[in-house]
Scaffold this motif. Structure first.
Motif, PDB file in Angstrom:
ATOM      1  N   UNK A  24      17.169 -17.305 -50.020  1.00 34.91           N
ATOM      2  CA  UNK A  24      15.964 -18.084 -49.713  1.00 34.91           C
ATOM      3  C   UNK A  24      16.071 -19.544 -50.140  1.00 34.91           C
ATOM      4  N   UNK A  25      15.434 -20.414 -49.355  1.00 32.74           N
ATOM      5  CA  UNK A  25      15.354 -21.837 -49.729  1.00 32.74           C
ATOM      6  C   UNK A  25      14.316 -21.978 -50.842  1.00 32.74           C
ATOM      7  N   UNK A  26      14.253 -23.153 -51.456  1.00 30.51           N
ATOM      8  CA  UNK A  26      13.273 -23.388 -52.529  1.00 30.51           C
ATOM      9  C   UNK A  26      11.853 -23.145 -52.033  1.00 30.51           C
ATOM     10  N   UNK A  27      11.539 -23.641 -50.829  1.00 28.12           N
ATOM     11  CA  UNK A  27      10.180 -23.484 -50.273  1.00 28.12           C
ATOM     12  C   UNK A  27       9.870 -22.002 -50.022  1.00 28.12           C
ATOM     13  N   UNK A  28      10.852 -21.260 -49.508  1.00 24.67           N
ATOM     14  CA  UNK A  28      10.638 -19.833 -49.256  1.00 24.67           C
ATOM     15  C   UNK A  28      10.422 -19.079 -50.572  1.00 24.67           C
ATOM     16  N   UNK A  29      11.177 -19.468 -51.606  1.00 23.57           N
ATOM     17  CA  UNK A  29      10.990 -18.843 -52.928  1.00 23.57           C
ATOM     18  C   UNK A  29       9.583 -19.120 -53.453  1.00 23.57           C
ATOM     19  N   UNK A  30       9.132 -20.358 -53.212  1.00 21.78           N
ATOM     20  CA  UNK A  30       7.795 -20.754 -53.662  1.00 21.78           C
ATOM     21  C   UNK A  30       6.739 -19.885 -52.974  1.00 21.78           C
ATOM     22  N   UNK A  31       6.891 -19.693 -51.669  1.00 16.98           N
ATOM     23  CA  UNK A  31       5.946 -18.876 -50.904  1.00 16.98           C
ATOM     24  C   UNK A  31       5.962 -17.429 -51.425  1.00 16.98           C
ATOM     25  N   UNK A  32       7.146 -16.883 -51.641  1.00 11.46           N
ATOM     26  CA  UNK A  32       7.247 -15.505 -52.123  1.00 11.46           C
ATOM     27  C   UNK A  32       6.657 -15.352 -53.527  1.00 11.46           C
ATOM     28  N   UNK A  33       6.857 -16.354 -54.373  1.00 11.67           N
ATOM     29  CA  UNK A  33       6.263 -16.316 -55.727  1.00 11.67           C
ATOM     30  C   UNK A  33       4.742 -16.274 -55.653  1.00 11.67           C
TER      31      UNK A  33
ATOM     32  N   UNK B 163       2.988 -15.124 -53.124  1.00  7.94           N
ATOM     33  CA  UNK B 163       2.631 -13.783 -52.624  1.00  7.94           C
ATOM     34  C   UNK B 163       2.642 -12.805 -53.799  1.00  7.94           C
ATOM     35  N   UNK B 164       3.681 -12.917 -54.645  1.00  8.29           N
ATOM     36  CA  UNK B 164       3.799 -12.028 -55.810  1.00  8.29           C
ATOM     37  C   UNK B 164       2.632 -12.233 -56.779  1.00  8.29           C
ATOM     38  N   UNK B 165       2.079 -13.450 -56.799  1.00  6.54           N
ATOM     39  CA  UNK B 165       0.908 -13.728 -57.654  1.00  6.54           C
ATOM     40  C   UNK B 165      -0.383 -13.187 -57.049  1.00  6.54           C
ATOM     41  N   UNK B 166      -0.279 -12.560 -55.859  1.00  8.66           N
ATOM     42  CA  UNK B 166      -1.464 -11.945 -55.250  1.00  8.66           C
ATOM     43  C   UNK B 166      -2.221 -12.837 -54.297  1.00  8.66           C
ATOM     44  N   UNK B 167      -1.649 -13.980 -53.943  1.00  6.06           N
ATOM     45  CA  UNK B 167      -2.353 -14.901 -53.044  1.00  6.06           C
ATOM     46  C   UNK B 167      -2.158 -14.487 -51.580  1.00  6.06           C
ATOM     47  N   UNK B 168      -3.204 -14.702 -50.769  1.00  2.12           N
ATOM     48  CA  UNK B 168      -3.078 -14.384 -49.342  1.00  2.12           C
ATOM     49  C   UNK B 168      -2.579 -15.614 -48.573  1.00  2.12           C
ATOM     50  N   UNK B 169      -2.348 -15.434 -47.279  1.00  5.05           N
ATOM     51  CA  UNK B 169      -1.765 -16.499 -46.444  1.00  5.05           C
ATOM     52  C   UNK B 169      -2.596 -17.788 -46.506  1.00  5.05           C
TER      53      UNK B 169
ATOM     54  N   UNK C 112      -4.724 -18.798 -48.859  1.00 11.60           N
ATOM     55  CA  UNK C 112      -4.659 -19.431 -50.195  1.00 11.60           C
ATOM     56  C   UNK C 112      -3.323 -20.148 -50.398  1.00 11.60           C
ATOM     57  N   UNK C 113      -2.243 -19.529 -49.917  1.00 14.29           N
ATOM     58  CA  UNK C 113      -0.914 -20.157 -50.048  1.00 14.29           C
ATOM     59  C   UNK C 113      -0.872 -21.446 -49.240  1.00 14.29           C
ATOM     60  N   UNK C 114      -1.407 -21.384 -47.996  1.00 14.42           N
ATOM     61  CA  UNK C 114      -1.432 -22.567 -47.123  1.00 14.42           C
ATOM     62  C   UNK C 114      -2.191 -23.707 -47.805  1.00 14.42           C
ATOM     63  N   UNK C 115      -3.323 -23.361 -48.389  1.00 19.31           N
ATOM     64  CA  UNK C 115      -4.154 -24.379 -49.050  1.00 19.31           C
ATOM     65  C   UNK C 115      -3.414 -24.967 -50.265  1.00 19.31           C
ATOM     66  N   UNK C 116      -2.766 -24.117 -51.061  1.00 17.48           N
ATOM     67  CA  UNK C 116      -2.064 -24.592 -52.260  1.00 17.48           C
ATOM     68  C   UNK C 116      -0.862 -25.479 -51.919  1.00 17.48           C
ATOM     69  N   UNK C 117      -0.179 -25.155 -50.813  1.00 15.33           N
ATOM     70  CA  UNK C 117       1.029 -25.916 -50.447  1.00 15.33           C
ATOM     71  C   UNK C 117       0.750 -27.006 -49.404  1.00 15.33           C
ATOM     72  N   UNK C 118      -0.547 -27.175 -49.063  1.00 19.54           N
ATOM     73  CA  UNK C 118      -0.935 -28.188 -48.066  1.00 19.54           C
ATOM     74  C   UNK C 118      -0.208 -27.976 -46.738  1.00 19.54           C
ATOM     75  N   UNK C 119      -0.157 -26.707 -46.311  1.00 18.08           N
ATOM     76  CA  UNK C 119       0.471 -26.374 -45.027  1.00 18.08           C
ATOM     77  C   UNK C 119      -0.527 -25.562 -44.202  1.00 18.08           C
TER      78      UNK C 119
ATOM     79  N   UNK D  64      13.781  -6.714 -45.132  1.00 15.38           N
ATOM     80  CA  UNK D  64      12.725  -5.776 -45.530  1.00 15.38           C
ATOM     81  C   UNK D  64      11.607  -5.839 -44.488  1.00 15.38           C
ATOM     82  N   UNK D  65      10.688  -4.846 -44.534  1.00 17.90           N
ATOM     83  CA  UNK D  65       9.684  -4.805 -43.472  1.00 17.90           C
ATOM     84  C   UNK D  65       8.298  -5.295 -43.880  1.00 17.90           C
ATOM     85  N   UNK D  66       8.066  -5.504 -45.186  1.00 17.71           N
ATOM     86  CA  UNK D  66       6.743  -6.023 -45.579  1.00 17.71           C
ATOM     87  C   UNK D  66       6.830  -6.816 -46.885  1.00 17.71           C
ATOM     88  N   UNK D  67       5.697  -7.407 -47.252  1.00 19.79           N
ATOM     89  CA  UNK D  67       5.652  -8.300 -48.427  1.00 19.79           C
ATOM     90  C   UNK D  67       5.961  -7.565 -49.727  1.00 19.79           C
ATOM     91  N   UNK D  68       5.431  -6.339 -49.857  1.00 19.84           N
ATOM     92  CA  UNK D  68       5.651  -5.559 -51.089  1.00 19.84           C
ATOM     93  C   UNK D  68       7.151  -5.316 -51.290  1.00 19.84           C
TER      94      UNK D  68
END
Length: 199
Positions: A138-147, A149-155, A157-164, A182-186
């Motif tokens: 994963x790239x740095x940005x992809x790792x950030x997104x996955x982290x 998700x692991x913190x329990x944020x939805x799409x 909330x992640x978009x808002x936090x990363x200004x995307x 893999x087939x899902x976020x979990x």
């Protein structure tokens, strides 16, 4: 005489390991523990040459105990079912002298103890191969997104936090799942965690 403490939460295996090592003429099991906290107490009490530990145990894990014993004269040997690169990496950082898998031949354990006490390090070859051949895709940005998700944020909330936009985040998630195969976020979080890539 090589003095040994064994820590293993499966009592039958703990007994079997103790009996096996007591059969060696140059070895003596001076303590047995079913959890990490007790293992630490026994090491401090008996000052053994070697402590053989499982990783996943109650109260304290084998890795937590190894980290606490780092620099101690007692050599730590991890004996586990888990061939996980993340665990292996953490064990190396904690200064463990050997990392063996439970499906290794029984005579390998006694030989490993002697090797470790003569100053060598012994690591299961399949772990060394996996640890050094497997790079995080994963790239740095992809790792950030996955982290996030692991913190329990939805799409959203992640978009808002990363200004995307949410669409961009959905694209990132689809790429992450694809790269990790893999087939899902979990599953993505579990796989990433098992590889030890969450820093």
């Amino acid at each position: 005489m090589i003095r040994i403490v064994i820590a293993e939460d499966q009592r039958m295996l703990l007994g079997a390991l103790g009996s096996l090592l007591d059969l060696e003429e140059d070895m003596e099991v001076v303590g047995k523990a079913a959890d990490g906290e007790k293992a630490l107490e026994l090491v401090r009490l008996h000052q053994p040459d070697v402590c053989i530990m499982d990783i996943e145990m109650p109260v304290k894990t084998g890795l937590e105990v190894a980290e606490q014993l780092k620099g101690d004269r007692c050599k730590v040997i991890i004996l586990t079912t888990f061939a996980r690169a993340g665990y292996f990496d953490r064990a190396i950082k904690a200064g463990v002298s050997a990392y063996l898998l439970k499906d290794s031949p029984s005579e390998e354990l006694a030989n490993t103890i002697r090797s470790v006490l003569s100053g060598r390090r012994v690591y299961a070859s399949e772990l060394v191969d996996e640890a050094y051949s497997d790079d995080n895709p994963l790239t740095e940005r992809e790792k950030q997104v996955l982290s996030l998700i692991a913190d329990g944020k939805n799409t959203k909330e992640i978009a808002s936090q990363l200004y995307l936009t949410t669409g961009t985040i959905r694209n990132y998630i689809s790429v992450i799942l694809d790269k990790l195969d893999v087939s899902n976020r979990i599953e993505a979080i579990k796989h990433f965690n098992e590889k030890g890539w969450f820093k």
